[in-house]
Design an enzyme around this catalytic site. Structure first.
Site, mmCIF file in Angstrom:
data_model
loop_
_atom_site.group_PDB
_atom_site.id
_atom_site.type_symbol
_atom_site.label_atom_id
_atom_site.label_comp_id
_atom_site.label_asym_id
_atom_site.label_seq_id
_atom_site.Cartn_x
_atom_site.Cartn_y
_atom_site.Cartn_z
ATOM 1 C CE LYS A 83 4.356 0.257 -5.524
ATOM 2 N NZ LYS A 83 3.185 1.022 -5.943
ATOM 3 C CD GLU B 162 3.417 -1.981 -2.817
ATOM 4 O OE1 GLU B 162 2.320 -2.012 -3.402
ATOM 5 O OE2 GLU B 162 3.825 -0.987 -2.215
HETATM 6 C C1 5MM Z 1 -1.124 4.711 -2.861
HETATM 7 O O1 5MM Z 1 -1.068 3.928 -1.671
HETATM 8 C C2 5MM Z 1 -1.218 2.524 -1.892
HETATM 9 C C3 5MM Z 1 -2.381 1.971 -1.141
HETATM 10 O O2 5MM Z 1 -2.250 2.207 0.224
HETATM 11 P P1 5MM Z 1 -3.491 1.880 1.222
HETATM 12 O O3 5MM Z 1 -4.227 0.691 0.712
HETATM 13 O O4 5MM Z 1 -2.812 1.649 2.532
HETATM 14 O O5 5MM Z 1 -4.378 3.071 1.242
HETATM 15 C C4 5MM Z 1 0.100 1.826 -1.571
HETATM 16 O O6 5MM Z 1 0.010 0.439 -1.686
HETATM 17 C C5 5MM Z 1 1.119 2.334 -2.544
HETATM 18 O O7 5MM Z 1 0.755 1.944 -3.846
HETATM 19 C C6 5MM Z 1 2.503 1.799 -2.256
HETATM 20 O O8 5MM Z 1 2.774 1.762 -0.870
HETATM 21 C C7 5MM Z 1 3.523 2.693 -2.886
HETATM 22 O O9 5MM Z 1 3.289 4.009 -2.430
HETATM 23 P P2 5MM Z 1 4.509 4.881 -1.936
HETATM 24 O O10 5MM Z 1 3.856 6.161 -1.466
HETATM 25 O O11 5MM Z 1 5.164 4.118 -0.821
HETATM 26 O O12 5MM Z 1 5.387 5.057 -3.146
#
Ligand code: 5MM
Length: 332
Positions: free
Chosen positions: A217, A175
């Site tokens: 991703k 990602e």
């Molecule tokens: C769910 O949030 C994931 C973990 O974030 P933190 O480690 O900062 O708490 C994050 O990696 C998430 O899986 C991705 O950003 C995709 O989430 P979104 O909300 O952008 O679809």
């Protein structure tokens, strides 16, 4: 490697996507408190059980990403999360990075950490049932940023993580996220995303990572959050697919993050992508665009578990339907 290819294909199977429920303890606690829920380990567990046990989830979700706290927890009936979601027809995954940390030498930029002890952690996670993992690198668009150093450092870490995962028989979700923060135009997001992806491809190749055994991703290519004019789904799709075309056909698939887009916009953009013929499936691995409505509907009330699940189910179904559009356009 064979099993990585098989699991990666399963994650991006036609009409399915991945639910990202892997907020770190700090992020999840903040989101619970904002919703009026006390931020305890038990409330984080209850919330993740609500999501994972949503009726019909496996119709549109191939996998769920958790953080290690959740993977060490159990459903209320005592079944460990990994086993419980497998029984529900969904593959369990685990976020193994330890977060984006300030990068020495690059003021204001971050490098994602978590490589220390990673092989041993992966072996442990595989042992308790994890099928795949996730590591998120973060890039901010600003004057002179992201710098070449931040891009290179993060791309190298992503590749080392991916290689370690494949050695452990776990599929890496890779990602690289270019954030929406800022007022930049869609073209700038496209140029930065292309540069980041080129570095990631190079580092993955240097470490011999099998692209057929990973899921990419990425962010969608969109304008910055503070840009005055939102671009149309058709333009987002065109700009995003243009950047992705540099990925070889053997890549197992692409599962987008939502990046803070409103849920309906993320879905509309995802659907527009399906009109472009690509060698790899284009699906979703949304976090906020799937779970925000569920958290709002539930807000910690035991009487509203079904309402929370209905809200999640509605978003998953909408995105699965968007992805299924591809099947109609390009029968496989
Ligand atoms: C769910 O949030 C994931 C973990 O974030 P933190 O480690 O900062 O708490 C994050 O990696 C998430 O899986 C991705 O950003 C995709 O989430 P979104 O909300 O952008 O679809």
């Amino acid at each position: 490697m064979g099993s990585c290819r098989q699991i990666a294909a399963q994650l991006v199977a036609p009409g399915k996507g991945v639910l990202a429920a892997d907020e770190s303890i700090a992020t999840m606690s903040g989101r619970l408190e904002k919703a009026g829920v006390e931020a305890t380990a038990e409330n984080r567990r209850r919330y993740r059980e609500l999501l994972a046990s949503t009726p019909g989830l496996s119709d549109g979700a191939s996998g769920i990403i958790f953080c290690d706290e959740t993977l060490g927890q159990e459903f209320a009936d005592g079944t460990p999360f990994a086993q419980a979601v497998r029984a529900l027809g969904v593959l369990p995954g685990i976020k193994v990075d330890t977060g984006a940390k300030p990068c020495p030498g690059l003021p204001g930029e971050t490098v994602t950490e978590g490589l220390d002890g990673l092989p041993a952690r992966l072996a442990h996670h595989a042992g308790i049932g994890a099928a795949f993992a996730k590591w998120r690198a973060v890039f901010v668009i600003a004057d002179g940023r992201p710098s070449a150093g931040a891009i290179r450092g993060n791309a190298n870490a992503l590749a080392r993580y991916a290689a370690a995962c494949q050695e452990a028989g776990i599929v890496p979700i890779v990602e690289p996220e270019v954030l929406m923060d800022g007022a930049h135009a869609v073209e700038r997001c496209g140029a930065v995303t292309a540069t980041v992806h080129a570095a990631v491809r190079e580092e993955l190749a240097l470490l011999g990572v099998d692209l057929a055994g990973i899921v990419l991703k990425p962010n969608m290519v969109v304008e910055g959050r503070d840009h005055p004019e939102p671009v149309s789904p058709e333009r987002v799709a065109e700009a995003t697919v243009e950047v992705l075309r540099a990925w070889p056909a053997e890549l197992a698939g692409v599962a987008f993050l939502s990046g803070g887009q409103p849920p309906e916009r993320a879905t509309a953009n995802l659907e527009a992508m399906q009109h472009h013929a690509t060698p790899w499936p284009l699906t979703f691995s949304f976090g906020r665009a799937l779970v925000d409505p569920a958290l709002t509907a539930w807000h910690g009330d035991p009487a509203l578990v079904e309402a929370g699940q209905a809200a999640l189910g509605e978003r998953v179904a909408a995105n699965a339907a968007a992805v299924r559009r591809r099947a109609r356009l390009q029968p496989v």
